[in-house]
Design a protein around this motif. Structure first.
Motif, PDB file in Angstrom:
ATOM      1  N   UNK A  76       0.837  -1.196   0.000  1.00 42.85           N
ATOM      2  CA  UNK A  76       0.000   0.000   0.000  1.00 42.85           C
ATOM      3  C   UNK A  76       0.870   1.244   0.000  1.00 42.85           C
ATOM      4  N   UNK A  77       0.260   2.366  -0.076  1.00 43.61           N
ATOM      5  CA  UNK A  77       0.981   3.638  -0.059  1.00 43.61           C
ATOM      6  C   UNK A  77       0.413   4.526   1.027  1.00 43.61           C
ATOM      7  N   UNK A 123       4.862  14.660   1.589  1.00 40.13           N
ATOM      8  CA  UNK A 123       4.976  13.264   1.180  1.00 40.13           C
ATOM      9  C   UNK A 123       6.442  12.844   1.187  1.00 40.13           C
ATOM     10  N   UNK A 124       7.310  13.697   0.622  1.00 35.54           N
ATOM     11  CA  UNK A 124       8.743  13.388   0.581  1.00 35.54           C
ATOM     12  C   UNK A 124       9.323  13.283   1.994  1.00 35.54           C
ATOM     13  N   UNK A 125       8.826  14.126   2.913  1.00 31.12           N
ATOM     14  CA  UNK A 125       9.315  14.116   4.290  1.00 31.12           C
ATOM     15  C   UNK A 125       8.662  13.012   5.120  1.00 31.12           C
ATOM     16  N   UNK A 143      -4.502  20.284   9.835  1.00 31.62           N
ATOM     17  CA  UNK A 143      -5.455  19.931   8.783  1.00 31.62           C
ATOM     18  C   UNK A 143      -4.914  18.929   7.791  1.00 31.62           C
ATOM     19  N   UNK A 144      -3.707  18.389   8.041  1.00 34.93           N
ATOM     20  CA  UNK A 144      -3.117  17.393   7.147  1.00 34.93           C
ATOM     21  C   UNK A 144      -2.573  16.264   8.017  1.00 34.93           C
ATOM     22  N   UNK A 145      -2.822  15.028   7.612  1.00 31.83           N
ATOM     23  CA  UNK A 145      -2.259  13.868   8.298  1.00 31.83           C
ATOM     24  C   UNK A 145      -1.609  12.958   7.257  1.00 31.83           C
ATOM     25  N   UNK A 146      -0.673  12.173   7.704  1.00 31.94           N
ATOM     26  CA  UNK A 146      -0.073  11.152   6.842  1.00 31.94           C
ATOM     27  C   UNK A 146      -0.828   9.866   7.146  1.00 31.94           C
ATOM     28  N   UNK A 147      -1.451   9.285   6.140  1.00 35.30           N
ATOM     29  CA  UNK A 147      -2.218   8.067   6.337  1.00 35.30           C
ATOM     30  C   UNK A 147      -2.240   7.270   5.048  1.00 35.30           C
ATOM     31  N   UNK A 148      -2.689   6.028   5.115  1.00 31.19           N
ATOM     32  CA  UNK A 148      -2.744   5.224   3.891  1.00 31.19           C
ATOM     33  C   UNK A 148      -3.621   5.890   2.827  1.00 31.19           C
ATOM     34  N   UNK A 149      -3.091   5.949   1.620  1.00 37.86           N
ATOM     35  CA  UNK A 149      -3.856   6.512   0.509  1.00 37.86           C
ATOM     36  C   UNK A 149      -4.268   5.435  -0.481  1.00 37.86           C
TER      37      UNK A 149
END
Length: 189
Positions: A76-77, A123-125, A143-149
């Motif tokens: 996954x990504x 995304x790069x970080x 207002x932004x989270x890193x999560x599975x896309x």
């Protein structure tokens, strides 16, 4: 016999067509339900095997021993996802008030081109953070989270002739045990 009767072609029976359509619909529903179930079970098994010993692919074999396909794990990504556009737009405006990266409508939004750039940086970080190019300060981005896309999944790669071998095994009954659940009684979902 009249000339008209001699040139008429046999007409398919409407009843036969209706029966064929009903049978194929039931079969398609049962196949779809069985495929969904086995795909989920295969994914769980692949995930467990990958975690246990690094396995990322497995062969698909007919009962007669021929390998017809390979099932391979697809990772996954993850990436930044905007969860609160309004909070993000307020923050961008407060952080860089002299830049015209936001626009005011009924609510403030970040211009799409700038949002794409910021999301690419995050995304790069691998984090919902940006570096202020003027001060060098690392900024938390609201207002932004890193999560599975995209979900982790798997795919099937057929070997040369694998589809034909599988179809022949189906036609000749070699796959009867594997297909029994599809043709067993009970209602399909």
């Amino acid at each position: 016999m009249s000339a008209e009767q001699q040139t008429e072609q046999p007409v398919e029976s409407l009843r036969e067509l209706a029966t064929q359509e009903a049978v194929l619909k039931l079969l398609a529903e049962r196949v779809a339900a069985a495929q969904k179930d086995v795909k989920a079970r295969t994914q769980r098994a692949l995930d467990a095997a990958q975690k246990r010993d690094g396995t990322e692919r497995v062969g698909a074999y007919l009962p007669t021993g021929e390998q017809v396909a390979t099932i391979s794990l697809r990772k996954g990504e993850t990436g930044p996802v905007v969860t609160d556009e309004e909070a993000l737009a307020r923050w961008v405006r407060q952080t860089w008030p002299d830049e015209e990266w936001t626009e005011t409508r009924i609510v403030r939004t970040v211009k799409p081109w700038r949002l794409a750039e910021m999301l690419a940086e995050m995304d790069a970080a691998g984090a919902a953070k940006l570096v202020d190019k003027t001060t060098g300060e690392v900024l938390d981005v609201p207002g932004v989270v890193i999560k599975p896309t995209r979900a982790r999944t798997h795919g099937i790669t057929w070997r040369a002739g694998g589809k034909e071998q599988t179809a022949e095994a189906w036609r000749t009954g070699v796959l009867a045990q594997q297909l029994a659940a599809i043709t067993a009684g009970g209602e399909a979902a």
